[in-house]
Scaffold this motif. Sequence first.
Motif, PDB file in Angstrom:
ATOM      1  N   ALA A 104       0.719  -1.125   0.037  1.00 48.61           N
ATOM      2  CA  ALA A 104      -0.043   0.064   0.148  1.00 48.61           C
ATOM      3  C   ALA A 104       0.944   1.318   0.060  1.00 48.61           C
ATOM      4  O   ALA A 104       0.614   2.141  -0.570  1.00 48.61           O
ATOM      5  N   ARG A 105       1.821   1.412   0.662  1.00 44.34           N
ATOM      6  CA  ARG A 105       2.769   2.407   1.150  1.00 44.34           C
ATOM      7  C   ARG A 105       3.464   2.655  -0.683  1.00 44.34           C
ATOM      8  O   ARG A 105       3.858   3.661  -1.000  1.00 44.34           O
ATOM      9  N   LYS A 108       1.081   3.935  -3.042  1.00 44.09           N
ATOM     10  CA  LYS A 108       0.926   5.325  -2.840  1.00 44.09           C
ATOM     11  C   LYS A 108       2.208   6.245  -3.455  1.00 44.09           C
ATOM     12  O   LYS A 108       1.806   7.310  -3.767  1.00 44.09           O
ATOM     13  N   ARG A 109       3.199   5.685  -3.102  1.00 39.83           N
ATOM     14  CA  ARG A 109       4.437   6.613  -3.608  1.00 39.83           C
ATOM     15  C   ARG A 109       4.331   6.510  -5.048  1.00 39.83           C
ATOM     16  O   ARG A 109       4.753   7.606  -5.814  1.00 39.83           O
ATOM     17  N   TRP A 111       1.773   6.466  -7.111  1.00 43.07           N
ATOM     18  CA  TRP A 111       0.581   7.483  -7.209  1.00 43.07           C
ATOM     19  C   TRP A 111       1.384   9.049  -7.095  1.00 43.07           C
ATOM     20  O   TRP A 111       0.953   9.549  -8.065  1.00 43.07           O
ATOM     21  N   GLN A 112       2.000   9.335  -6.106  1.00 41.51           N
ATOM     22  CA  GLN A 112       2.594  10.689  -5.921  1.00 41.51           C
ATOM     23  C   GLN A 112       3.725  11.013  -7.191  1.00 41.51           C
ATOM     24  O   GLN A 112       3.556  12.011  -7.537  1.00 41.51           O
ATOM     25  N   THR A 401       3.722   9.121   9.762  1.00 46.82           N
ATOM     26  CA  THR A 401       3.721   8.570   8.403  1.00 46.82           C
ATOM     27  C   THR A 401       4.019   9.298   7.166  1.00 46.82           C
ATOM     28  O   THR A 401       4.657   8.693   6.296  1.00 46.82           O
ATOM     29  N   ARG A 402       3.863  10.532   7.011  1.00 43.22           N
ATOM     30  CA  ARG A 402       4.201  11.195   5.812  1.00 43.22           C
ATOM     31  C   ARG A 402       5.884  11.246   5.782  1.00 43.22           C
ATOM     32  O   ARG A 402       6.333  11.116   4.626  1.00 43.22           O
ATOM     33  N   ASP A 405       6.870   7.763   4.460  1.00 41.62           N
ATOM     34  CA  ASP A 405       6.697   7.712   3.073  1.00 41.62           C
ATOM     35  C   ASP A 405       7.592   8.449   2.318  1.00 41.62           C
ATOM     36  O   ASP A 405       7.926   8.245   1.038  1.00 41.62           O
TER      37      ASP A 405
END
Length: 415
Positions: A104-105, A108-109, A111-112, A401-402, A405
Motif C-alpha cells: 500500500a505504501r 501510494k508513492r 501514485w505521488q 507517516t508522511r 513515506d
Amino acid sequence: MPSVADPAVEARAGVAADGLTREAPAVSIPAAPRERELRLDLFRGLALWLIFIDHLPQNLLTWLTIRNYGFSDATEIFIFISGYTAAFVYGRVMAQRGFVVAAARILKRAWQIYVAHIFLFTIFLAEISYVASRFENPLYTEEMGILDFLKQPDVTIVQALLLKFRPVNMDVLPLYIALMLFLPLILWLMRRKADVTLALSVALYALTWQFDLALPAYPNGVWYFNPFAWQLLFVFGAWCALGGAKRMSRIIWSPVTLWICVAYLLFAFYTTLTWHVPQLNHFMPGIVEQWMYPIDKTNLDVLRIAHFLALAALTVRFLPRDWPGLTSPWLQPMILCGQHSLEIFCIGVFLAFAGQFILAEFSGGAGIHFVISVCGILIMSAAAWIFSWYKKVAGKGGSRTRAADGDADLAGGGA
C-alpha cells in the motif's frame, strides 16, 4: 531508519551502506545506523546535476559529465540508487508490517510520482507552447516532441495519462513509476530467495533482447527507457540493499577485481574518445567495432551495465562511508539535491528547456553556456535548501507517516 517499535521514525534516519542481511527462510532487514548514508545522497544529487547539464546544448560543462568518458551516464546511477534505497526502506516495512501495508505504501508513492509527472508534463507543455508562440518559432514544438499534442490535444492528453506520450527529457519518471509498481512483488520474492529473484531479473533482461520486448509509445516507437531491460539495474540495487552487497564484499575488495575494473574503464574511455577524435578509430579493431555497436541505451546494453558496475566497485573501494568530504560544506548543495530528488528533477527539466531557449534565441559563446549551466545548478541547489528547511520546520509538527513515506523519493530516498 525504522525500528520494530516505530518504523516511521527509523525510516527518516536514512539508508544503510551495505544491507547486512542473511537468508534464512526469509531475508532479515539489518538494524539501521544512526546516521543516514550520505554517499547515496551525494551520487543521487550528482546524477541530477549531470542530467541537467546533459539536457543542455553542448557546452564546457558537458565535457565534465561521465557520458563523454565511458558507456554509461547518470541514468544508471539514478536507477541503481532507486532500487537500493526503495528496497531498504520498504523492505523494512514489509518485514515489520507485512506485505499488504508495504504494498500500500509503495503504490501510494508510485501514485505521488505519477501525479508529479502529470504536473510536470502540464507545466512543461505550457512553457514550450508559450515560448514557441511568443517568439514565433514552431521548431521548439517539433524539437521538444510536442507537435502531436498541438495537432490532437484530446488524444495526446489521454496518451500522456497512459504514460505513452512524453516530451523530450521526460522519460525517467515513467520508467520509475513502472518499476515501483512491481516493487511489492520484487520485495516479496527477494525476502525469500534473493538470489533467485536476481536470476529471474537477468532472465527477463535476456528475454527482452531475444524477443524485443518493449512498451509502445505514442505516436510511434517504444519507450525510450525500456522497463523490461532497465529493471535489471533496479533489481540489482534492491539485491545489494538486502544483503547482496555484503556477500559481494570479497569480490569487490579483490585486487583482481580492481585491475579488471580499471582495464575496462580505460577501454571504455578510449572507445568514447574515438567518437570525438575520429583519427583514433584506426587503432580500433574492426571485429571489436562489429561486436560493440550499436551500444543501445533504450535496452540497457551490457556494455553500459559493465561500465556502471566498474565505476560502482571503484567508488565503494575508494570512497568509505566515513569519508570526511561528505561533511564538507562544498558538497552540501549536491547532497541536499539528492535528498529532494523528485522536486529537483522536475525543476531541472524545466530549467533545461529554459537554458536551451536562451542559448537558441540569444547567441553567445562558451561563457554564456557556462553561466547558464552554473545558474541552473545554483537554482536547483537553492531550491533543495528551501525544501530541506521547510521539511525541518514542518516536520516538528508533521505526521510521522508522511515522513516515512517521504523516504522513497524519486530515486528511492528522501530526507
